[in-house]
Motif scaffolding. Structure first.
Motif, PDB file in Angstrom:
ATOM      1  N   UNK A 244       0.842  -1.190   0.000  1.00 30.92           N
ATOM      2  CA  UNK A 244       0.000   0.000   0.000  1.00 30.92           C
ATOM      3  C   UNK A 244       0.881   1.245   0.000  1.00 30.92           C
ATOM      4  N   UNK A 245       1.931   1.236   0.816  1.00 31.62           N
ATOM      5  CA  UNK A 245       2.891   2.349   0.817  1.00 31.62           C
ATOM      6  C   UNK A 245       3.498   2.519  -0.572  1.00 31.62           C
TER       7      UNK A 245
ATOM      8  N   UNK B 271      14.159  12.656 -10.659  1.00 29.76           N
ATOM      9  CA  UNK B 271      13.785  13.301  -9.400  1.00 29.76           C
ATOM     10  C   UNK B 271      12.743  12.475  -8.641  1.00 29.76           C
ATOM     11  N   UNK B 272      11.851  11.800  -9.369  1.00 30.69           N
ATOM     12  CA  UNK B 272      10.873  10.926  -8.714  1.00 30.69           C
ATOM     13  C   UNK B 272      11.572   9.786  -7.984  1.00 30.69           C
ATOM     14  N   UNK B 273      12.612   9.265  -8.573  1.00 33.64           N
ATOM     15  CA  UNK B 273      13.367   8.194  -7.922  1.00 33.64           C
ATOM     16  C   UNK B 273      14.043   8.716  -6.669  1.00 33.64           C
ATOM     17  N   UNK B 274      14.657   9.884  -6.759  1.00 35.74           N
ATOM     18  CA  UNK B 274      15.325  10.458  -5.585  1.00 35.74           C
ATOM     19  C   UNK B 274      14.326  10.710  -4.454  1.00 35.74           C
ATOM     20  N   UNK B 275      13.163  11.243  -4.790  1.00 37.21           N
ATOM     21  CA  UNK B 275      12.129  11.502  -3.769  1.00 37.21           C
ATOM     22  C   UNK B 275      11.601  10.186  -3.205  1.00 37.21           C
TER      23      UNK B 275
ATOM     24  N   UNK C 105      11.191   5.801   0.945  1.00 42.45           N
ATOM     25  CA  UNK C 105      11.442   4.390   1.261  1.00 42.45           C
ATOM     26  C   UNK C 105      12.342   4.278   2.487  1.00 42.45           C
ATOM     27  N   UNK C 106      13.393   5.095   2.544  1.00 50.13           N
ATOM     28  CA  UNK C 106      14.268   5.088   3.723  1.00 50.13           C
ATOM     29  C   UNK C 106      13.471   5.373   4.987  1.00 50.13           C
ATOM     30  N   UNK C 107      12.615   6.393   4.929  1.00 52.03           N
ATOM     31  CA  UNK C 107      11.819   6.754   6.103  1.00 52.03           C
ATOM     32  C   UNK C 107      10.842   5.637   6.456  1.00 52.03           C
ATOM     33  N   UNK C 108      10.186   5.062   5.466  1.00 53.63           N
ATOM     34  CA  UNK C 108       9.246   3.961   5.720  1.00 53.63           C
ATOM     35  C   UNK C 108       9.969   2.793   6.393  1.00 53.63           C
ATOM     36  N   UNK C 109      11.129   2.429   5.875  1.00 58.69           N
ATOM     37  CA  UNK C 109      11.894   1.329   6.473  1.00 58.69           C
ATOM     38  C   UNK C 109      12.297   1.664   7.908  1.00 58.69           C
ATOM     39  N   UNK C 110      12.707   2.895   8.144  1.00 55.59           N
ATOM     40  CA  UNK C 110      13.095   3.314   9.502  1.00 55.59           C
ATOM     41  C   UNK C 110      11.895   3.271  10.449  1.00 55.59           C
TER      42      UNK C 110
ATOM     43  N   UNK D 114      13.220  -7.978   6.338  1.00 50.84           N
ATOM     44  CA  UNK D 114      13.449  -8.215   4.917  1.00 50.84           C
ATOM     45  C   UNK D 114      13.555  -6.948   4.104  1.00 50.84           C
ATOM     46  N   UNK D 115      12.989  -5.846   4.588  1.00 48.52           N
ATOM     47  CA  UNK D 115      13.018  -4.585   3.853  1.00 48.52           C
ATOM     48  C   UNK D 115      14.411  -3.970   3.925  1.00 48.52           C
ATOM     49  N   UNK D 116      14.981  -3.696   2.773  1.00 46.46           N
ATOM     50  CA  UNK D 116      16.279  -3.028   2.765  1.00 46.46           C
ATOM     51  C   UNK D 116      16.487  -2.321   1.436  1.00 46.46           C
ATOM     52  N   UNK D 117      17.416  -1.393   1.448  1.00 41.11           N
ATOM     53  CA  UNK D 117      17.872  -0.754   0.216  1.00 41.11           C
ATOM     54  C   UNK D 117      19.038  -1.588  -0.287  1.00 41.11           C
ATOM     55  N   UNK D 118      18.975  -2.044  -1.515  1.00 42.93           N
ATOM     56  CA  UNK D 118      20.071  -2.813  -2.097  1.00 42.93           C
ATOM     57  C   UNK D 118      21.081  -1.898  -2.771  1.00 42.93           C
ATOM     58  N   UNK D 119      20.581  -0.942  -3.543  1.00 42.08           N
ATOM     59  CA  UNK D 119      21.430   0.019  -4.241  1.00 42.08           C
ATOM     60  C   UNK D 119      20.721   1.354  -4.287  1.00 42.08           C
ATOM     61  N   UNK D 120      21.388   2.384  -3.771  1.00 42.71           N
ATOM     62  CA  UNK D 120      20.837   3.746  -3.775  1.00 42.71           C
ATOM     63  C   UNK D 120      20.678   4.231  -5.216  1.00 42.71           C
TER      64      UNK D 120
END
Length: 142
Positions: A25-26, A82-86, A91-96, A103-109
């Protein structure tokens, strides 16, 4: 525009249905602009006005691995870098804020990936079942 050959929907089974609904949903509503169109005990669906849909349903607890037969990863288009950067910041905030969703992680910025095409810009991350997801800006694919 012809519909022949386009996707109708993609459906994934998730090991934790409530966690999957929260995560997708997020992703689909808050990041990609889908509308949630169904929420049942046996499936949940999000759709774009153009008709493309994404569904999840309860599955078993078998861990996903991208090297097993089946889905390697799921990539979704965006209109601008810019959409990807935003989205990356969201995503970082949601994961935090949702550390209990394992299981949620950033693989490549976000970065350019010239090996995938000129101007290809993407971010790679995983859902609670460790399914690899990608947001991609592909300026030369249209």
């Amino acid at each position: 525009m012809p519909k022949t050959g386009t996707f109708s929907h993609i459906s994934l089974s998730v090991s934790d249905y409530e966690a999957g609904k929260k995560y997708y949903n997020f992703l689909f509503v808050d990041i990609l602009g889908y509308k949630q169109v169904a929420d049942h005990p046996y499936y949940c669906m999000w759709a774009l006005s153009s008709g493309e849909c994404f569904c999840i349903s309860p599955g078993n607890k078998t861990p996903h691995h991208k090297q097993n037969p089946g889905l390697h990863h799921l990539a979704m288009n965006v209109e601008t870098k810019e959409e990807i950067d935003a989205a990356y910041q969201k995503i970082l905030k949601f994961h935090e804020d949702n550390k209990t969703l394992t299981g949620c992680s950033i693989l490549d910025a976000p970065a350019l990936y010239p090996q995938y095409g000129e101007g290809y810009y993407a971010v790679f991350f995983t859902d609670p079942d460790n399914i690899k997801l990608e947001l991609a800006y592909t300026p030369n694919y249209h």
